[in-house]
Write a protein that holds these residues in place. Sequence first.
Motif, PDB file in Angstrom:
ATOM      1  N   TYR A 214       0.865  -1.181   0.000  1.00 23.56           N
ATOM      2  CA  TYR A 214       0.000   0.000   0.000  1.00 23.56           C
ATOM      3  C   TYR A 214       0.901   1.231   0.000  1.00 23.56           C
ATOM      4  O   TYR A 214       1.747   1.378   0.886  1.00 23.56           O
ATOM      5  CB  TYR A 214      -0.888   0.010   1.245  1.00 23.56           C
ATOM      6  CG  TYR A 214      -1.919   1.131   1.244  1.00 23.56           C
ATOM      7  CD1 TYR A 214      -3.241   0.886   0.850  1.00 23.56           C
ATOM      8  CD2 TYR A 214      -1.583   2.415   1.641  1.00 23.56           C
ATOM      9  CE1 TYR A 214      -4.178   1.910   0.842  1.00 23.56           C
ATOM     10  CE2 TYR A 214      -2.516   3.433   1.645  1.00 23.56           C
ATOM     11  CZ  TYR A 214      -3.812   3.172   1.243  1.00 23.56           C
ATOM     12  OH  TYR A 214      -4.748   4.189   1.232  1.00 23.56           O
ATOM     13  N   LYS A 248      -2.202  -1.617  -3.385  1.00 24.13           N
ATOM     14  CA  LYS A 248      -2.962  -0.418  -3.744  1.00 24.13           C
ATOM     15  C   LYS A 248      -2.029   0.792  -3.745  1.00 24.13           C
ATOM     16  O   LYS A 248      -1.185   0.935  -2.850  1.00 24.13           O
ATOM     17  CB  LYS A 248      -4.086  -0.232  -2.714  1.00 24.13           C
ATOM     18  CG  LYS A 248      -5.106   0.822  -3.074  1.00 24.13           C
ATOM     19  CD  LYS A 248      -6.330   0.712  -2.158  1.00 24.13           C
ATOM     20  CE  LYS A 248      -7.362   1.776  -2.527  1.00 24.13           C
ATOM     21  NZ  LYS A 248      -8.562   1.717  -1.689  1.00 24.13           N
ATOM     22  N   GLU A 335      -6.976   2.489   5.971  1.00 24.21           N
ATOM     23  CA  GLU A 335      -6.233   1.634   5.029  1.00 24.21           C
ATOM     24  C   GLU A 335      -4.754   1.557   5.406  1.00 24.21           C
ATOM     25  O   GLU A 335      -4.141   0.483   5.371  1.00 24.21           O
ATOM     26  CB  GLU A 335      -6.380   2.171   3.603  1.00 24.21           C
ATOM     27  CG  GLU A 335      -7.770   1.914   3.028  1.00 24.21           C
ATOM     28  CD  GLU A 335      -7.919   2.409   1.598  1.00 24.21           C
ATOM     29  OE1 GLU A 335      -8.869   1.980   0.932  1.00 24.21           O
ATOM     30  OE2 GLU A 335      -7.100   3.233   1.143  1.00 24.21           O
ATOM     31  N   ALA A 339      -3.072  -2.018   6.523  1.00 22.07           N
ATOM     32  CA  ALA A 339      -2.174  -2.732   5.598  1.00 22.07           C
ATOM     33  C   ALA A 339      -0.994  -3.311   6.366  1.00 22.07           C
ATOM     34  O   ALA A 339      -0.434  -2.675   7.260  1.00 22.07           O
ATOM     35  CB  ALA A 339      -1.677  -1.764   4.527  1.00 22.07           C
ATOM     36  N   ALA A 342       2.942  -0.922   4.389  1.00 23.86           N
ATOM     37  CA  ALA A 342       2.452   0.319   3.778  1.00 23.86           C
ATOM     38  C   ALA A 342       3.448   1.436   4.023  1.00 23.86           C
ATOM     39  O   ALA A 342       4.264   1.382   4.946  1.00 23.86           O
ATOM     40  CB  ALA A 342       1.089   0.681   4.363  1.00 23.86           C
TER      41      ALA A 342
END
Length: 765
Positions: A214, A248, A335, A339, A342
């Motif tokens: 991420y 992502k 998020e 994660a 990240a």
Amino acid sequence: MIPPVRIGVALPNYGPLARPPPGRVQVAPGGRGARCIGGSHASKTVVMENGARTSYHVCPLCEATCGLEIRTRGREVTGIRGDEADVFSQGFICPKAYALKELDADPDRLRVPLVRRGGVLAPATWDEAFAEIDRRLGPILREHGRDAVAVYLGNPSAHSMAIGLYAQVLLRALGTRNVFSASTVDQMPKQVAAGLMFGTVLSIPVPDLDRTDYLLILGANPFVSNGSLMTAPDVPGRLRAIRRRGGKVVVIDPRRTRTAAEASAHHFIRPGTDACLLFGIVHTLFAEGLVRLGPLAPHVAGVEQVEALARPFTPEAVTPCCGIDANVVRGLARELAGASRAAVYARIGTCTQEFGTLASWLVDVVNVLTGHLDQVGGAMFAKGASGSANTRGTPGRGKGVRFGRRTSRVRQAPEVYGELPAACLAEEIETPGEGQVRALITIAGNPALSTPNGARLERALAALDLMVSLDIYVNETTRHADVILPGLSPIEQSHYDLALRQLAIRNVATYSLPVFDPPADFVTRQRVEHEVASPASPIHGRDAAEIMAALAPRRGPERLLDLMLRTGPYGDAFGANPDGLGLAALEAKPHGIDLGPLAPRIPEVLRTPSGKIELAPEPLVADVARLRAALERPGSPMVLIGRRDLRSNNSWMHNLGVLVKGNPRCTMHVHRADAERLGLADGGRARVVSRAGAIEVPVEVTEAIMPGVVSIPHGWGHDEPDVRLRIATAHAGVNSNRLADEHALDPLSGNAVLNGIPVTVERAS
Ligand code: SF4
């Protein structure tokens, strides 16, 4: 009396003034039948029967450090492609690399010194140029003191091993307090935040791109820049790989950039408000119990202070300021916290704004609070082979950093890492009184195009008693010089990325020999050898004389580099670590040496006095009140931001036809709704006005920009008189920094505000 300073003392920093070491690969004179006459460096160059050669050289044009395979015949470059065996770039290059051929052959590139005679810059010998400097600089120093001479270092300085090694020699010899550089129109906020949090200027965490799941990107467009303060060849490929492996990538930017277009999600943000958004994320992490320090916990100080500072920055409070919905702010926090691997990464758009240091700090506050700092797949610290302040001294503790030990003369702007804000240069030249700048030395810089209110600076440059430039072109800045000392083509120089390896996403070391010898008459004065003796204290328990003997017969930059490598974190320590690195080991590996993926370094990397990560350093805490006040402030109806292009890097690549051909790129992007409201037509022209100045620029209507924002790239405006850039002049564009206000600074770093400039826009008549 102040002793006269011979500028020649520092000249070797502007090119490989040292003669090549014995055994270099050279082409024998006589064309056909070229042969390898060297020994120890033969693996760097493959010599073919017909005189064609293949050499390997790291590209010095941007921060990505791609390996190049350069084919030559005689003194001509016949081809450039990515070096597939390069341990880091594995064949990747961008279009700029091909322009090295054109840059090397550019007839406008200076090859001999120029001295102003009768108002005109005319060719001169090196001795004549030095004599002119001696004749004019000495009296200025004697009469007005050392501060009467200022120095400006441009961005290419960071990409030159020789300048990197020797710039300090010049600064020490001059002893001036008036030191300026492109850092204060670029990344200084990140360096200030890193210094305060981790203890040294280059302790800047980089996203572990190849292992993260991420990535939150703010104010950066690495699809075209290839990354900045994040050395990584093929960032586009690495970002795509994150998504391919199910991860992502989220982009926050006032433009839908190429990076945003390929991301999993993109959110427009009002320019200059990244710190508000980041505080909204920090608030959410605390409010929802998402703070997880993990293994960092024993090494972090100031968590409670940050929690208190974040209280007013609720998602609902920051939304009107940054323009991002409160639910999105909360979603980003969740998020990041959720994660397993990240990182938050932010760059130019978050630095060159009024809250640049706060934004830079909060990026790593989020990385710490989510437990992703110094973790695999998170934001990690590189360990460069040549060493840095965070590999020297006592691991885990140091003196930290101090700023504001003095201020600029005119507006009392504090120094940062020994520099004053570039935005102060014009007033220091213009304002009479003791300490007035009367002479300026520029090194590979073009502040007339790169710094705020370029028009004012140009007027100031014209009023100097003496200006000396070390540069490869007569450009918008150096046209004012009295003496220009030329540099070499990048491929006439040896290369090692001293700074960028401290910011790389993988630990790698690569050294490049020059592809071509410097011209025979290029100055080779060895006036800096005494500098090698500066580390004349015992090293690894060995006597300095013994160390010097071990470094012989190397000369100049190579001698210093060898010393740094051998005393660096992977070094052979002059025999104490027999398997360790030295320059000889790099010379034997033309495609570089892979030192492995980034590894956790906390607490060893820290050099703060407390030995902790300082999450709430006092200068940053004190500046939060300014940000709180901005929450309530109405935004300007229209603001200007910059723009980066794949085939451009600041001002100095615009004289290369291969990079400027095609549609003009110095245009103003404006949202369709704004264009209709303002009566602007695609392909028409707009007049843009700020407090500092006004320009006219071609219009490009797009929906890839936030309403209320216009974007113009900087580094253009090559139609000034006396500029000797034939191709650039034919693609002149306009200097957008004429709109930047020299009084608008991020107070902590002295960085200029180049994004979020209030402007009015109208159709040009
Ligand atoms: S990405 Fe940068 S280093 Fe790589 S080839 Fe392009 S300009 Fe050179």
